[in-house]
Scaffold this motif. Structure first.
Motif, mmCIF file in Angstrom:
data_model
loop_
_atom_site.group_PDB
_atom_site.id
_atom_site.type_symbol
_atom_site.label_atom_id
_atom_site.label_comp_id
_atom_site.label_asym_id
_atom_site.label_seq_id
_atom_site.Cartn_x
_atom_site.Cartn_y
_atom_site.Cartn_z
ATOM 1 N N ASP A 239 49.577 44.092 33.771
ATOM 2 C CA ASP A 239 48.494 44.737 34.512
ATOM 3 C C ASP A 239 47.411 43.721 34.819
ATOM 4 O O ASP A 239 47.122 42.837 33.998
ATOM 5 C CB ASP A 239 47.882 45.888 33.709
ATOM 6 C CG ASP A 239 48.783 47.107 33.648
ATOM 7 O OD1 ASP A 239 48.703 47.936 34.560
ATOM 8 O OD2 ASP A 239 49.569 47.213 32.690
ATOM 9 N N MET B 138 43.366 43.945 35.970
ATOM 10 C CA MET B 138 42.258 44.889 36.100
ATOM 11 C C MET B 138 41.000 44.126 36.492
ATOM 12 O O MET B 138 40.497 43.324 35.704
ATOM 13 C CB MET B 138 42.050 45.643 34.786
ATOM 14 C CG MET B 138 43.229 46.517 34.397
ATOM 15 S SD MET B 138 43.414 46.777 32.620
ATOM 16 C CE MET B 138 44.251 45.259 32.153
ATOM 17 N N ASN C 4 37.174 44.316 37.393
ATOM 18 C CA ASN C 4 35.971 45.155 37.291
ATOM 19 C C ASN C 4 34.806 44.426 37.953
ATOM 20 O O ASN C 4 33.939 43.882 37.283
ATOM 21 C CB ASN C 4 35.628 45.449 35.829
ATOM 22 C CG ASN C 4 36.770 46.092 35.072
ATOM 23 O OD1 ASN C 4 37.735 46.544 35.671
ATOM 24 N ND2 ASN C 4 36.661 46.142 33.765
ATOM 25 N N ASN D 43 45.633 50.366 42.782
ATOM 26 C CA ASN D 43 44.597 51.381 42.944
ATOM 27 C C ASN D 43 43.275 50.682 43.185
ATOM 28 O O ASN D 43 42.939 49.724 42.477
ATOM 29 C CB ASN D 43 44.493 52.275 41.708
ATOM 30 C CG ASN D 43 43.336 53.273 41.816
ATOM 31 O OD1 ASN D 43 42.234 53.002 41.364
ATOM 32 N ND2 ASN D 43 43.597 54.411 42.434
ATOM 33 N N THR E 184 36.540 48.018 42.169
ATOM 34 C CA THR E 184 37.426 47.974 41.002
ATOM 35 C C THR E 184 38.857 48.048 41.488
ATOM 36 O O THR E 184 39.242 48.986 42.185
ATOM 37 C CB THR E 184 37.120 49.142 40.050
ATOM 38 O OG1 THR E 184 35.755 49.035 39.611
ATOM 39 C CG2 THR E 184 38.024 49.099 38.839
ATOM 40 N N THR F 32 42.942 47.735 40.366
ATOM 41 C CA THR F 32 43.908 47.791 39.268
ATOM 42 C C THR F 32 45.301 47.618 39.842
ATOM 43 O O THR F 32 45.687 48.357 40.760
ATOM 44 C CB THR F 32 43.820 49.134 38.523
ATOM 45 O OG1 THR F 32 42.457 49.380 38.155
ATOM 46 C CG2 THR F 32 44.678 49.107 37.265
ATOM 47 N N ARG G 14 49.319 47.392 38.744
ATOM 48 C CA ARG G 14 50.412 47.514 37.777
ATOM 49 C C ARG G 14 51.573 46.683 38.315
ATOM 50 O O ARG G 14 52.258 47.077 39.236
ATOM 51 C CB ARG G 14 50.799 48.983 37.603
ATOM 52 C CG ARG G 14 52.059 49.227 36.791
ATOM 53 C CD ARG G 14 51.865 48.894 35.324
ATOM 54 N NE ARG G 14 50.730 49.549 34.737
ATOM 55 C CZ ARG G 14 50.729 50.825 34.333
ATOM 56 N NH1 ARG G 14 51.805 51.564 34.456
ATOM 57 N NH2 ARG G 14 49.652 51.335 33.784
#
Length: 477
Positions: free
Chosen positions: A135, A137, A139, A198, A210, A212, A214
Motif C-alpha cells: 500500500d 498512503m 497524506n 482512492n 489524500t 491511497t 493498493r
C-alpha cells in the motif's frame, strides 16, 4: 467546642492531617526536561529517497523554467517516448544556460525525475516500481506512508507542493475517464496494472489531497503461493481448489487489507477455460486468466449529476449476457439481492467479496444490505434466499503481526426456524508467537468427513480428491 482549635498544638495537628504536597516536576526542580524514552519517540522515516534538499531546490528551479519554456498542448500530442526526448533536450539546455554544477549521474537522475513529474506519477514512481510494497498512503505533500510486510512505515518521499500532488491525482483518475475536483472530491480509480486507487481532495481532505494506492504484485498470485506464505494449509488449498472448480457459490469475507481480492483472484484460477465469466467491479482490478472473460466497471455521475451506472445496474445486465459465472468484486449495497437472485437461478459458481469479521457476520451483512435496498421482505424469506444461494464462506483475516491468513472455510447448511445453520470445515488456530513477534498457528480440520457439497463434487468426479484432502487434514489435526 466546634470553633477553631487554639493553642500551640493546633498548627502541628493540622500539618499532620494535611496531605503531603506533590513532589515538584523534574523540569521545575532542575530546570531541564527529562529526555523522552525511546518507546515514546516516533520511528524515523524510511529512506526511500536519498536526495538532498539542495537537489530539490535545483530541481524546482529547472522545473519552473521548463514549464515556462515548453508548450504543454503540443507535448500532449506526442507519444510517450517522443515527449520524454523533447523534455530531456529542453532540460539539458536549461542546465547549460543556468550553469548548474551536477555530475552526470545526478543530471541523469534529474532528467528522469522531471520526466516523471511531467508525464508520469512523480515521486510515486520509485514506490510503484517496488514489488514488496502493498500500500502507498499519501497524506498531503509531505507525508507518504508505505506498507511493507504488513507494517506501515513513514517514508521521506515528498511532493513539491499540494498542487503537484493534485496534478498527479488528476492524471491517474483521468486515465479511466474520471475526475476529481472540488465538485467531485472523492474518486475511485485504478492504475494500468490494476492497482486500486482512492483519491479524496480538499475541501474534504483538510491537510491536502489524500491518495491511497493498493498495489498489485506484478506476478499474479496463485493458490500455491498462498500455501507457501502459510495463508492456507496444503489440504485447505486442495479443498478450495475443488470448491472453485465444482461451481460452488462462494462468498469471500474479511476486513480491510485482509487479502479478499487476492484470494478471489486465486479462486477464479480454478474456473474451467471454456466457461463464460462476467466480472462487475467499481474499479476493475481482478486479473482472470480465462480466455472468455467480460469485464464491467461502474461509472460515476457526470457534472450534471446524470449518467451514473451502479453496481446493481451491472449485475442486472449480467443476467442478459448469458453468463456462466458472475464475479462481483465487492458486494456493498442493494446489488446483494440481484447477486443472490443470480445464484438461485442457475448461475452456479458465482463469487463475490464483502467486508465482515466472521462468516456469521457476513450472512448478517448480506441480510442487512438487502433490507437497506428497500425490499419489503420478511427476514425469514431473505434468509431462505441466502441459504439457497450461498454454499461456502471463506474468511480472510489480517493478524496483528501483519500476516494474512484464511481463518475459516465454512459451509452454509440450511435453516432451522429463523437461524441459518453453518458448519466449519477448516479453522486457523493461533498457538502463540515466536521470538520475533510473529504469530504462530496452524490450520486444522474440524473432522467433517462429508461436506454438504459432496454430491456436487461427485457430479464433477472430484469426490475422491476431496476425500483424500479431508482425511489428510484430519490426520494432521
Amino acid at each position: 467546642m466546634f470553633g477553631k482549635r487554639s493553642g500551640p498544638g493546633a498548627e502541628t495537628a493540622q500539618r499532620e492531617r494535611a496531605p503531603a504536597p506533590p513532589p515538584p516536576p523534574a523540569a521545575k526542580a532542575g530546570g531541564v526536561k527529562p529526555p523522552p524514552r525511546a518507546a515514546d519517540l516516533p520511528p524515523p522515516p524510511v529512506h526511500v529517497d536519498s536526495r538532498s534538499s539542495q537537489y530539490y531546490e535545483v530541481k524546482t528551479t529547472i522545473f519552473n523554467a521548463l514549464i515556462d519554456t515548453i508548450d504543454l498542448a503540443q507535448l500532449a500530442q506526442l507519444d510517450a517516448a517522443s515527449a520524454r526526448e523533447e523534455i530531456r533536450d529542453i532540460v539539458n539546455e536549461i542546465i547549460a544556460i543556468k550553469n548548474v554544477a551536477m555530475s552526470i549521474a545526478e543530471q541523469e537522475q534529474l532528467l528522469q525525475d522531471i520526466c516523471n513529474d511531467v508525464l508520469g506519477y512523480g515521486p510515486l514512481e520509485p514506490l510503484l516500481a517496488r514489488d514488496d510494497i502493498a500500500d502507498i498512503m499519501v497524506n498531503g505533500a509531505d507525508r507518504v506512508f508505505i506498507e511493507v510486510s504488513g507494517k506501515v512505515q513513514l517514508t521521506n518521499v515528498r511532493f513539491r507542493d499540494n498542487a503537484q500532488l493534485m496534478n498527479i491525482c488528476q492524471r491517474i483518475v483521468s486515465q479511466v475517464g474520471r475526475r476529481v475536483d472540488e465538485s467531485s472530491p472523492i474518486c475511485d480509480a485504478r492504475l494500468p496494472d490494476g492497482s486500486r486507487v482512492n483519491v479524496i481532495a480538499p475541501p474534504l481532505a483538510i491537510d491536502g489531497p489524500t491518495l491511497t494506492i493498493r498495489k498489485f504484485k506484478k506476478d499474479k498470485l496463485k493458490m500455491s503461493d498462498l500455501q507457501r506464505f502459510g495463508s492456507i494449509s496444503p489440504e485447505g488449498a486442495a479443498v478450495l481448489g475443488i470448491i472453485g472448480n465444482v461451481r460452488c457459490n462462494v462468498l469471500i469475507s474479511g476486513g480491510t487489507g485482509s487479502g479478499k481480492t487476492t484470494l478471489l483472484n486465486c479462486m477464479t484460477g480454478f474456473i474451467d477455460s471454456d466457461e463464460r465469466v462476467i466480472t462487475c467491479e467499481d474499479a476493475a482490478e481482478l486479473q482472470l486468466q480465462q480466455p472468455h472473460v467480460v469485464r464491467l466497471e461502474t461509472r460515476p455521475p457526470n457534472l450534471e449529476g446524470t449518467g451514473e451506472i451502479t453496481m446493481r445496474d451491472l449485475v442486472k445486465n449480467c443476467l442478459r449476457m448469458r453468463p456462466e459465472r458472475i464475479i462481483v468484486g465487492e458486494v456493498r449495497g442493494p446489488e446483494a439481492f440481484d447477486l443472490l437472485q443470480a445464484m438461485n437461478t442457475g448461475h452456479d459458481g458465482s463469487m463475490g467479496t464483502l467486508h465482515a469479521n466472521t462468516p456469521r457476520e457476513a450472512l448478517q451483512r448480506i441480510e442487512s444490505m438487502i433490507t437497506m435496498g428497500g425490499y419489503n421482505l420478511p427476514s425469514k424469506t431473505i434468509r431462505e434466499m441466502v441459504v439457497g444461494a450461498i454454499d461456502v464462506i471463506v474468511q480472510a483475516a489480517r493478524l496483528r503481526d501483519g500476516s494474512r491468513r484464511i481463518t475459516h472455510i465454512t459451509e452454509v447448511i440450511g435453516l432451522e426456524g429463523d437461524v441459518v445453520i453453518t458448519q466449519d470445515l477448516f479453522l486457523y488456530e493461533i498457538q502463540g508467537e515466536d521470538e520475533s513477534g510473529r504469530v504462530r498457528g496452524r490450520h486444522v480440520s474440524t473432522g467433517i468427513s462429508r461436506p454438504a457439497f459432496w454430491e456436487r463434487a461427485r457430479y464433477y468426479n472430484r469426490e475422491q480428491e476431496l476425500l483424500e484432502a479431508i482425511e489428510a487434514a484430519s490426520r494432521k489435526s
